[in-house]
Design an enzyme around this catalytic site. Sequence first.
Site, PDB file in Angstrom:
ATOM      1  N   TYR A  15      15.067  13.335 -57.731  1.00  0.00           N
ATOM      2  CA  TYR A  15      16.298  13.307 -58.536  1.00  0.00           C
ATOM      3  C   TYR A  15      17.283  12.307 -57.959  1.00  0.00           C
ATOM      4  CZ  TYR A  15      20.822  14.799 -60.387  1.00  0.00           C
ATOM      5  OH  TYR A  15      22.074  14.818 -60.965  1.00  0.00           O
ATOM      6  N   SER A  66      25.280  10.575 -59.698  1.00  0.00           N
ATOM      7  CA  SER A  66      25.430  11.769 -58.862  1.00  0.00           C
ATOM      8  C   SER A  66      25.776  11.351 -57.439  1.00  0.00           C
ATOM      9  CB  SER A  66      24.127  12.576 -58.848  1.00  0.00           C
ATOM     10  OG  SER A  66      24.196  13.619 -57.878  1.00  0.00           O
TER      11      SER A  66
END
Length: 257
Positions: free
Chosen positions: A162, A149
Amino acid sequence: MSAYALEGKVALVTGGSRGIGRGIAERLGREGAVVAVAYARDAAAADEVVEVIRKNGGTAFALRAELGTHGDAAALWEAFDAEITAYAPGGGVDIIVNNAGAGLYSELSSLTEEAFDAVFAVNVRAPFFIVRHGLDRLRDGGRVINISSGAARIAMPNIIAYSATKGALDNFTLTLAKELGPRGITVNSVAPGIIDTDINADWLRGDAEAEKGAASLAALGRVGQPGDVADIVAFLASDDSRWVTGTVIDATGGSGL
């Protein structure tokens, strides 16, 4: 890339029933790979992906694999072994795409140990042991592609845990590339930004201001689509990328520059 660049190859795509994973599975299928579409719970969605791949002339099968508990990777490969010889005699795998992931919106002050453990179990431990248990099945010259990501390089306090999982995944990519290089296996990460998928639908779709705001974050001025990521994965899965390894490819459209 030529047509059917992955003919004769076998690909495993985790989280392949929806969103980015679905886009990847369908693209690899169009390139000629036999695709194992691994999913956690939604069998109907996985079957739909398989059907689309088959309608387009490809070969695919669904594989239930809920991640996040000890033994999940071993169970995934046991299920894979039970199915693969029906589609690819001799078994084995050429391409592993670690796409399945869990999100977590929480700042440090409200983060619980349970939530921290859960997101790391899916986003870090599962890919680690999927590769660990897959090494004997992964053929020389193969590919490992981890879906990371853009959050791994952009400070976002509201998703701190995350983001940390994706930073860990990128380091895993780097180290694994060194370890598997002697076998001709490349290992790379693809790091998307905001992608128009079901997981973002509740705040993104149908809200012109939200879409405008999301698009403004990218230098290219739009929200990403699953195909934007899938095309990069198809390149990394092909022989065209044979000299690329240990790399994180940014797929955010230039967000946070």
